[in-house]
Design a protein around this motif. Sequence first.
Motif, PDB file in Angstrom:
ATOM      1  N   ILE A  38      56.636  58.584  88.830  1.00  0.00           N
ATOM      2  CA  ILE A  38      55.792  57.968  89.675  1.00  0.00           C
ATOM      3  C   ILE A  38      55.493  56.682  89.131  1.00  0.00           C
ATOM      4  N   THR A  39      55.782  55.562  89.769  1.00  0.00           N
ATOM      5  CA  THR A  39      55.568  54.266  89.439  1.00  0.00           C
ATOM      6  C   THR A  39      54.361  53.615  90.337  1.00  0.00           C
ATOM      7  N   PHE A  40      53.197  53.238  89.271  1.00  0.00           N
ATOM      8  CA  PHE A  40      52.136  52.386  89.890  1.00  0.00           C
ATOM      9  C   PHE A  40      52.280  51.277  89.964  1.00  0.00           C
ATOM     10  N   ALA A  41      51.004  50.566  90.775  1.00  0.00           N
ATOM     11  CA  ALA A  41      51.320  48.939  91.034  1.00  0.00           C
ATOM     12  C   ALA A  41      51.136  48.276  89.960  1.00  0.00           C
ATOM     13  N   ASP A  42      50.492  48.729  89.071  1.00  0.00           N
ATOM     14  CA  ASP A  42      50.381  47.992  87.601  1.00  0.00           C
ATOM     15  C   ASP A  42      51.525  48.035  86.671  1.00  0.00           C
ATOM     16  N   GLY A  43      52.538  48.762  87.231  1.00  0.00           N
ATOM     17  CA  GLY A  43      53.931  48.956  86.279  1.00  0.00           C
ATOM     18  C   GLY A  43      53.911  50.314  85.465  1.00  0.00           C
ATOM     19  N   HIS A  44      52.658  51.126  85.291  1.00  0.00           N
ATOM     20  CA  HIS A  44      52.762  52.171  84.731  1.00  0.00           C
ATOM     21  C   HIS A  44      53.351  53.426  85.174  1.00  0.00           C
ATOM     22  N   GLN A  45      53.988  54.233  84.322  1.00  0.00           N
ATOM     23  CA  GLN A  45      54.793  55.306  85.050  1.00  0.00           C
ATOM     24  C   GLN A  45      54.059  56.609  84.398  1.00  0.00           C
ATOM     25  N   ILE A  76      50.185  53.713  94.391  1.00  0.00           N
ATOM     26  CA  ILE A  76      51.872  54.015  94.361  1.00  0.00           C
ATOM     27  C   ILE A  76      52.729  53.058  94.942  1.00  0.00           C
ATOM     28  N   VAL A  77      53.635  52.969  94.178  1.00  0.00           N
ATOM     29  CA  VAL A  77      54.844  51.996  94.792  1.00  0.00           C
ATOM     30  C   VAL A  77      56.222  52.658  94.718  1.00  0.00           C
ATOM     31  N   ASP A  84      67.340  64.180  93.186  1.00  0.00           N
ATOM     32  CA  ASP A  84      67.749  63.976  94.691  1.00  0.00           C
ATOM     33  C   ASP A  84      67.489  62.457  94.906  1.00  0.00           C
ATOM     34  N   ARG A  85      66.693  61.698  94.946  1.00  0.00           N
ATOM     35  CA  ARG A  85      66.636  60.439  95.455  1.00  0.00           C
ATOM     36  C   ARG A  85      65.215  59.739  95.013  1.00  0.00           C
ATOM     37  N   LYS A  86      65.400  58.356  95.110  1.00  0.00           N
ATOM     38  CA  LYS A  86      64.258  57.686  95.052  1.00  0.00           C
ATOM     39  C   LYS A  86      63.497  57.106  96.126  1.00  0.00           C
ATOM     40  N   PHE A  87      62.029  57.306  96.095  1.00  0.00           N
ATOM     41  CA  PHE A  87      61.298  56.664  97.403  1.00  0.00           C
ATOM     42  C   PHE A  87      60.571  55.643  97.101  1.00  0.00           C
ATOM     43  N   VAL A  88      60.306  54.766  98.272  1.00  0.00           N
ATOM     44  CA  VAL A  88      59.381  53.571  97.802  1.00  0.00           C
ATOM     45  C   VAL A  88      57.996  53.764  98.952  1.00  0.00           C
ATOM     46  N   ALA A  89      57.092  53.075  98.487  1.00  0.00           N
ATOM     47  CA  ALA A  89      55.952  53.224  99.219  1.00  0.00           C
ATOM     48  C   ALA A  89      55.797  52.222 100.078  1.00  0.00           C
ATOM     49  N   ILE A  90      55.829  52.452 101.546  1.00  0.00           N
ATOM     50  CA  ILE A  90      55.751  51.576 102.657  1.00  0.00           C
ATOM     51  C   ILE A  90      54.717  52.012 103.440  1.00  0.00           C
ATOM     52  N   ASP A  91      53.646  51.283 103.651  1.00  0.00           N
ATOM     53  CA  ASP A  91      52.503  51.824 104.675  1.00  0.00           C
ATOM     54  C   ASP A  91      51.929  52.845 104.101  1.00  0.00           C
ATOM     55  N   LEU A 136      45.163  58.397  89.459  1.00  0.00           N
ATOM     56  CA  LEU A 136      45.414  59.173  90.775  1.00  0.00           C
ATOM     57  C   LEU A 136      43.875  59.645  91.326  1.00  0.00           C
ATOM     58  N   SER A 137      43.509  59.024  92.390  1.00  0.00           N
ATOM     59  CA  SER A 137      42.405  59.664  93.104  1.00  0.00           C
ATOM     60  C   SER A 137      42.891  60.790  94.076  1.00  0.00           C
TER      61      SER A 137
END
Length: 211
Positions: A38-45, A76-77, A84-91, A136-137
């Motif tokens: 998981i990649t977070f908005a601050d770049g932390h994984q 989460i970004v 499998d594959r990578k997902f990005v967060a959109i909306d 993570l909340s």
Amino acid sequence: MNRIIALLLFSMMVFTEGMAQQKTLYATRYKEFRPSIITFADGHQSRQSHTNIFLKNGALLYLQGEYTMEANMDNIVAVDFPDDRKFVAIDKQLAYLVDSVGKNAVYCVELFDQESYERNIRNNINYSNIELGDQLSTTTIDLNNENDYQLPVFRHFYLLYDGEFIRVHERELLRKLPKEKRTMMKRIMALPDFSWQHEESLVMLLKAITD
């Protein structure tokens, strides 16, 4: 009989003949929870050993003991499932890459039909807030399912265009695209086989509007 969602999340995808339409018996993308990064908005994984995607809203799920947790998508970004594959967060929804043209791309979010969900899943979702650190909340989820239902899964597409995610909808694209690109878009739309639900059509459109 009430069941914790962890006992329900065994998904079965069934493709209808000649279409990209899918159906699912349960609520997640994968049959079993699997590892992800998981990649977070601050770049932390953060590496999680048991994760999945909730088809009700496109959110990330993960296991904590006997509970299934829903992550706060505000932070989460991206989520990478290495097998499998990578997902990005959109909306606040996890979307996978369909295809790219230069720096532009087509992404897809898969969600099951909300109306069918409300009709077939008899009991409401019960939430209990839990805080896990500053990343993570989460909430615990309790789903009750009296019968197995095949719910239709619908695909919602987005274009990544000039660094911005645009929902694939004629009016939305006409509003966002430059004038000369709108002309190209209308030419593609006029083709006899064009469909807003066909990946091939959307990739063709992306090629037409990409310099």
